[in-house]
Design a protein around this motif. Structure first.
Motif, PDB file in Angstrom:
ATOM      1  N   ASP A 297       0.836  -1.189   0.000  1.00  0.00           N
ATOM      2  CA  ASP A 297       0.000   0.000   0.000  1.00  0.00           C
ATOM      3  C   ASP A 297       0.878   1.249   0.000  1.00  0.00           C
ATOM      4  O   ASP A 297       1.978   1.245   0.560  1.00  0.00           O
ATOM      5  CB  ASP A 297      -0.898  -0.013   1.244  1.00  0.00           C
ATOM      6  CG  ASP A 297      -1.854   1.151   1.276  1.00  0.00           C
ATOM      7  OD1 ASP A 297      -2.812   1.147   0.482  1.00  0.00           O
ATOM      8  OD2 ASP A 297      -1.614   2.087   2.076  1.00  0.00           O
TER       9      ASP A 297
ATOM     10  N   ASN B  44       0.750   3.918   1.607  1.00  0.00           N
ATOM     11  CA  ASN B  44       0.998   4.520   2.914  1.00  0.00           C
ATOM     12  C   ASN B  44       1.850   3.646   3.831  1.00  0.00           C
ATOM     13  O   ASN B  44       1.994   3.941   5.012  1.00  0.00           O
ATOM     14  CB  ASN B  44      -0.342   4.824   3.606  1.00  0.00           C
ATOM     15  CG  ASN B  44      -1.147   5.818   2.803  1.00  0.00           C
ATOM     16  OD1 ASN B  44      -0.613   6.808   2.315  1.00  0.00           O
ATOM     17  ND2 ASN B  44      -2.435   5.548   2.647  1.00  0.00           N
TER      18      ASN B  44
ATOM     19  N   GLU C 113       0.027  -5.210   5.095  1.00  0.00           N
ATOM     20  CA  GLU C 113       0.653  -4.187   4.263  1.00  0.00           C
ATOM     21  C   GLU C 113       0.800  -4.604   2.797  1.00  0.00           C
ATOM     22  O   GLU C 113       0.995  -3.780   1.922  1.00  0.00           O
ATOM     23  CB  GLU C 113       2.059  -3.855   4.794  1.00  0.00           C
ATOM     24  CG  GLU C 113       2.095  -3.378   6.211  1.00  0.00           C
ATOM     25  CD  GLU C 113       2.290  -4.519   7.217  1.00  0.00           C
ATOM     26  OE1 GLU C 113       2.639  -4.213   8.361  1.00  0.00           O
ATOM     27  OE2 GLU C 113       2.087  -5.687   6.867  1.00  0.00           O
TER      28      GLU C 113
END
Length: 137
Positions: A68, A70, A122
């Motif tokens: 991702d 972020n 993640e």
């Protein structure tokens, strides 16, 4: 780094156990010069580690991982590097963010590693390529 450093590194990449006397003869300098330059490159972080490449009969694969936007890619990379089957972790540019080079006992173990990676929050996706043959450059 100068040309002599690069020539020394190229020889060490092929075989990290090459005696300094052989390297010195190949590059045309003294054993002491080679030793000093390797010590300097090690202390400066140019040489990160000396490693062993094996031909175990295992299945080697390249696992490309997307995370991702972020996510702290470095933190994920550090966690993955701790996995026993992982030989290398590279943070890369492009569609994928991380590339693992893994050495597993069989294809089932490769698949289990991929499944374990996909279970991490993640990680958004993976692509896997089996390594059929490898040569030192």
């Amino acid at each position: 780094m100068d040309d002599l450093d690069r020539r020394i590194l190229n020889l060490l990449r092929r075989d990290a156990r090459t005696p300094y006397t052989e390297i010195a003869e190949e590059v045309g300098t003294s054993e002491g010069t080679v030793r000093n330059r390797v010590d300097r490159m090690s202390s400066e972080g140019v040489i990160e580690r000396f490693t062993v490449t094996t031909r175990t009969g295992n299945v080697k694969a390249m696992v490309e991982i997307s995370v991702d936007m972020n996510v702290n890619t470095s933190a994920v990379s550090e966690r993955l590097a701790d996995w026993e089957e992982v030989d290398f972790v590279w943070q890369v540019s492009g569609q994928e963010d991380i590339v693992l080079i893994v050495d597993c006992v069989d294809t089932r173990a490769v698949n289990e590693l991929i499944t374990r990676a996909r279970e991490l929050d993640e990680i958004e996706g993976t692509k896997t390529r089996l390594i059929l043959d490898e040569r030192l450059g």
